[in-house]
Enzyme design. Structure first.
Site, mmCIF file in Angstrom:
data_model
loop_
_atom_site.group_PDB
_atom_site.id
_atom_site.type_symbol
_atom_site.label_atom_id
_atom_site.label_comp_id
_atom_site.label_asym_id
_atom_site.label_seq_id
_atom_site.Cartn_x
_atom_site.Cartn_y
_atom_site.Cartn_z
ATOM 1 N N GLY A 261 33.206 34.942 35.404
ATOM 2 C CA GLY A 261 32.486 36.121 35.847
ATOM 3 C C GLY A 261 33.393 37.231 36.356
ATOM 4 N N HIS A 262 32.783 38.371 36.694
ATOM 5 C CA HIS A 262 33.523 39.555 37.131
ATOM 6 C C HIS A 262 34.248 39.303 38.453
ATOM 7 C CE1 HIS A 262 29.572 39.822 39.079
ATOM 8 N NE2 HIS A 262 30.175 40.487 40.042
ATOM 9 N N ASN A 263 35.446 39.896 38.536
ATOM 10 C CA ASN A 263 36.296 39.858 39.738
ATOM 11 C C ASN A 263 36.904 38.498 40.032
ATOM 12 O OD1 ASN A 263 35.443 42.515 40.115
ATOM 13 N ND2 ASN A 263 33.886 41.943 41.619
ATOM 14 N N SER A 281 33.734 36.964 41.727
ATOM 15 C CA SER A 281 34.556 37.151 42.934
ATOM 16 C C SER A 281 35.070 35.856 43.543
ATOM 17 C CB SER A 281 33.783 37.950 43.994
ATOM 18 O OG SER A 281 33.433 39.227 43.497
#
Length: 366
Positions: A261-263, A281
């Site tokens: 996923g993102h980050n 994250s």
């Protein structure tokens, strides 16, 4: 096209192993002991496998340290220090490849501003966007897409239908299986007012907190940065970061259908097995192994050298060096005890019911 041949001596030298017997014998492939042809090297790396040599036609084999190759009826043998590790060099040496043609296919579309390194092969119907950089000695398979200002290091190998989005940066010796997708937008949406999800996180599920709301996209301004010597299995997806880049460290290996996923930040030399997912994250340390179908929650930390068993669901941070299993993730030894206890529950319930009957019959409830 004729298969490439190597002598037993040449193979042993490439593996840093010892060769015995008729080392000039030519080998054109490898096989399991029971199905090996005379020109194939049988992988009889332990005594159990060696018992099957008689079912095949192998005259040469890879054996384990201390094996008596002549007693097995072989003409030649290769004995490495660690046979399983020797598989990596052996398969690399004998890999026939994908048959991708050298050069640039006439149907490929390459923006004039793209930089293509020396000795790069680009397959049919591939699109290379403006400002993209392709490192030397790379192979870009058919129907791939490399976006605006994306950078791909030297010696990359992209199988068919790999997609690399805008501004993605990838190091050297990158290997991507069919259908890899790097640089899609992160799954980031927000509500105008405080959402039910935010409220539930605080109250742990009060049904009064949920309400109907619409969702607004948070655009991904970050991209993805991937280090050197990274291998991605088929249909791996790695999302862009929201503000900063999603980062994958050197030497990471991901199996089919992994989603990052993102980050997310993944450290060096991590092994992430099939159908696993790491939510936004989260930070993963170095040398972490996530077993198949592991799910990792968002905004947590996984320490170096952590190992998760298959199907584990990680809902909170894990300190370095821990081995965990289950849902929620628990130390593996404790989780196995829990599994054993759960298996005994039906019998335990029956025993309690019998005790209750006995107590009531004896009047012990007074």
């Amino acid at each position: 096209m004729a298969r490439q041949e190597f002598s037993v001596a040449d193979i042993a030298k490439a593996l840093g192993a010892e060769a015995f017997g008729e080392t000039a014998l030519k080998i054109d492939g490898v096989a399991e002991p029971q199905s090996a042809a005379p020109t194939q090297l049988a992988m009889a790396t332990n005594a159990e496998y060696a018992e099957k040599l008689g079912q095949g036609q192998a005259v040469a084999a890879v054996l384990w340290p201390g094996a008596d190759w002549s007693a097995l009826g072989l003409k030649a043998a290769i004995i490495p220090t660690r046979p399983r590790y020797a598989m990596s060099g052996l398969t690399q040496l004998l890999d026939p490849g994908q048959g991708f043609a050298p050069g640039i296919h006439p149907s490929a579309i390459i923006d004039p501003s793209a930089e293509i390194g020396a000795n790069v092969a680009i397959g049919a119907l591939t699109v290379i966007g403006p400002g993209a950089v392709i490192g030397a000695n790379s192979t870009i398979g058919p129907q791939c897409f490399i976006g605006w200002n994306a950078r791909l290091g030297s010696n990359a190998m992209l199988r068919e239908q790999v997609s690399i989005g805008a501004r993605v940066t990838i190091g050297a010796h990158f290997h991507a299986q069919p259908g890899v997708r790097i640089g899609g937008d992160g799954f980031s949406f927000v509500t105008e007012d405080k959402s039910g999800i935010e409220a539930v996180r605080e109250t742990l599920g009060d049904p009064q907190d949920t309400q109907a709301q619409g969702w607004t996209r948070i655009h991904s301004l970050g991209a993805v940065t991937i280090g050197d010597h990274v291998d991605l299995g088929a249909c791996v997806n790695i999302d862009n970061g929201t503000i900063r880049d999603t980062r994958i460290g050197d030497g990471c290996k991901m199996d089919n259908f992994v989603h990052i996923g993102h980050n997310v930040i993944i450290g060096k030399d991590c092994l992430i097995c099939g159908h696993s997912g790491v939510a936004g994250s989260t930070v993963v340390g170095d040398n972490v192994v996530l077993g198949g179908m592991t799910g990792v929650s968002d905004n947590i930390f996984i320490g170096d050298r952590v190992i998760t068993g298959g199907g584990t669901k990680v809902l909170s941070s894990i300190p370095a060096g821990r081995v965990v299993l289950g849902y929620p993730a628990t130390r593996m030894d404790k989780q196995i005890d829990i599994f054993k206890a759960v298996r005994r529950l039906p019998r335990l319930v029956m025993d309690v019911a019998e005790l209750k009957k006995a107590v009531f019959k004896s009047g012990g409830s007074d």
